[in-house]
Design a protein around this motif. Structure first.
Motif, PDB file in Angstrom:
ATOM      1  N   TYR A 133     -11.202  -7.178  -2.881  1.00 59.65           N
ATOM      2  CA  TYR A 133     -12.219  -7.175  -1.855  1.00 59.65           C
ATOM      3  C   TYR A 133     -12.589  -5.714  -1.818  1.00 59.65           C
ATOM      4  O   TYR A 133     -11.982  -4.642  -2.177  1.00 59.65           O
ATOM      5  N   LEU A 134     -13.458  -5.390  -1.053  1.00 65.29           N
ATOM      6  CA  LEU A 134     -13.957  -4.064  -0.658  1.00 65.29           C
ATOM      7  C   LEU A 134     -13.022  -3.388   0.416  1.00 65.29           C
ATOM      8  O   LEU A 134     -12.606  -4.198   1.477  1.00 65.29           O
ATOM      9  N   ASP A 135     -12.768  -2.357   0.454  1.00 68.47           N
ATOM     10  CA  ASP A 135     -11.897  -1.364   1.472  1.00 68.47           C
ATOM     11  C   ASP A 135     -11.861   0.001   1.122  1.00 68.47           C
ATOM     12  O   ASP A 135     -12.229   0.263   0.120  1.00 68.47           O
ATOM     13  N   ASP A 136     -11.277   0.590   1.986  1.00 65.92           N
ATOM     14  CA  ASP A 136     -11.108   2.052   1.970  1.00 65.92           C
ATOM     15  C   ASP A 136      -9.640   2.583   1.611  1.00 65.92           C
ATOM     16  O   ASP A 136      -8.873   2.220   2.785  1.00 65.92           O
ATOM     17  N   MET A 137      -9.436   3.208   0.779  1.00 60.68           N
ATOM     18  CA  MET A 137      -7.710   3.621   0.583  1.00 60.68           C
ATOM     19  C   MET A 137      -7.245   4.376   1.575  1.00 60.68           C
ATOM     20  O   MET A 137      -5.969   4.725   1.321  1.00 60.68           O
ATOM     21  N   THR A 138      -8.206   4.980   2.466  1.00 59.98           N
ATOM     22  CA  THR A 138      -7.673   5.940   3.308  1.00 59.98           C
ATOM     23  C   THR A 138      -7.502   5.260   5.031  1.00 59.98           C
ATOM     24  O   THR A 138      -7.134   5.853   5.662  1.00 59.98           O
ATOM     25  N   ALA A 139      -7.823   4.047   4.915  1.00 57.55           N
ATOM     26  CA  ALA A 139      -8.206   3.546   6.466  1.00 57.55           C
ATOM     27  C   ALA A 139      -7.793   1.986   6.076  1.00 57.55           C
ATOM     28  O   ALA A 139      -8.748   1.336   6.458  1.00 57.55           O
ATOM     29  N   PHE A 140      -6.784   1.427   5.549  1.00 59.37           N
ATOM     30  CA  PHE A 140      -6.819  -0.207   5.202  1.00 59.37           C
ATOM     31  C   PHE A 140      -5.405  -0.541   5.909  1.00 59.37           C
ATOM     32  O   PHE A 140      -4.539   0.018   6.267  1.00 59.37           O
ATOM     33  N   THR A 141      -5.372  -1.824   6.042  1.00 57.71           N
ATOM     34  CA  THR A 141      -4.352  -2.554   6.632  1.00 57.71           C
ATOM     35  C   THR A 141      -4.357  -4.233   6.025  1.00 57.71           C
ATOM     36  O   THR A 141      -5.112  -4.357   5.387  1.00 57.71           O
ATOM     37  N   VAL A 142      -3.071  -4.616   5.864  1.00 62.98           N
ATOM     38  CA  VAL A 142      -3.064  -5.721   5.443  1.00 62.98           C
ATOM     39  C   VAL A 142      -2.607  -6.798   6.630  1.00 62.98           C
ATOM     40  O   VAL A 142      -1.932  -6.423   7.575  1.00 62.98           O
ATOM     41  N   SER A 143      -2.929  -7.915   6.242  1.00 59.92           N
ATOM     42  CA  SER A 143      -2.461  -9.277   7.393  1.00 59.92           C
ATOM     43  C   SER A 143      -0.888  -9.588   7.210  1.00 59.92           C
ATOM     44  O   SER A 143      -0.502  -9.786   8.098  1.00 59.92           O
ATOM     45  N   LYS A 144      -0.597  -9.386   5.837  1.00 65.73           N
ATOM     46  CA  LYS A 144       0.690  -9.866   5.638  1.00 65.73           C
ATOM     47  C   LYS A 144       1.383  -8.718   4.455  1.00 65.73           C
ATOM     48  O   LYS A 144       0.993  -8.380   3.598  1.00 65.73           O
ATOM     49  N   PRO A 145       2.623  -7.972   4.971  1.00 65.27           N
ATOM     50  CA  PRO A 145       3.115  -7.336   4.228  1.00 65.27           C
ATOM     51  C   PRO A 145       3.359  -7.606   2.781  1.00 65.27           C
ATOM     52  O   PRO A 145       3.698  -8.813   2.628  1.00 65.27           O
ATOM     53  N   VAL A 146       3.489  -6.545   1.672  1.00 62.23           N
ATOM     54  CA  VAL A 146       3.694  -6.980   0.404  1.00 62.23           C
ATOM     55  C   VAL A 146       4.691  -6.314  -0.100  1.00 62.23           C
ATOM     56  O   VAL A 146       5.348  -5.220   0.314  1.00 62.23           O
ATOM     57  N   ASP A 147       5.223  -6.617  -1.131  1.00 58.32           N
ATOM     58  CA  ASP A 147       6.528  -6.130  -1.972  1.00 58.32           C
ATOM     59  C   ASP A 147       6.227  -4.763  -2.361  1.00 58.32           C
ATOM     60  O   ASP A 147       7.241  -3.978  -2.456  1.00 58.32           O
TER      61      ASP A 147
END
Length: 182
Positions: A133-147
């Protein structure tokens, strides 16, 4: 457990030198002064990155070395079993795809639509457990934490200010589960 034997590190450095030499040669031959000029035209075509040179073997070997490192580091340093990974600034997603092939649920994002479209094609074609997906690596969030969140040096160098780097690191920390690995 060591990540690599000394010979493996030397071999991977040699492969990286080969890629750099081919890129430099290709750009000088085509009058390009930055690696971005042609890469973003066709973000994932080996021929666009290194005109006139077959680089499949070199990139495949480099991808495997990087993926081996990610898997070994994850197994050694993350607390608990690693199932999910995120790559901010993934470009065409060669590591997102490779880690998915190895059984991890992966996600990658980039701010370049052509790169994301290419990765989505790979995901669909190979039926990989991944998303792009499109996003900005200086201003991103995730809906569920990753490992695991990973960002290779080649991508991190695009964070050209201290503020951008700090913002990225804060976003990465916010995307990780407790005991996860960056």
């Amino acid at each position: 457990m060591d990540f690599f034997h000394r010979e493996d590190v030397g071999q991977s450095l040699q492969w990286m030198r080969e890629v750099a030499e081919h890129v430099d040669h290709g750009h000088r031959a085509h009058g390009s002064h930055t690696s971005h000029d042609r890469v973003f035209e066709h973000p994932c075509s080996e021929d666009s990155v290194i005109p006139g040179h077959h680089t499949g073997d070199v990139l495949h070997r480099l991808t495997n070395v990087e993926a081996d490192f990610l898997a070994a580091a994850s197994a050694k340093y993350a607390v608990g079993r690693v199932k999910s990974m995120l790559e901010p600034g993934c470009g065409g997603g060669r590591l997102v795809a490779e880690m998915a092939r190895r059984g991890f649920r992966t996600a990658g994002f980039d701010n370049n639509q052509k790169s994301i479209d290419y990765l989505k094609q790979t995901i669909r074609r190979e039926k990989l457990p991944a998303r792009a997906y499109l996003d900005d690596m200086t201003a991103f969030t995730v809906s569920k934490p990753v490992d695991v969140v990973f960002n290779t040096f080649n991508t991190f160098r695009h964070l050209t200010t201290e503020a951008a780097a700090l913002s990225h690191l804060q976003c990465a920390a916010g995307a990780l589960r407790r005991g996860g690995l960056f």
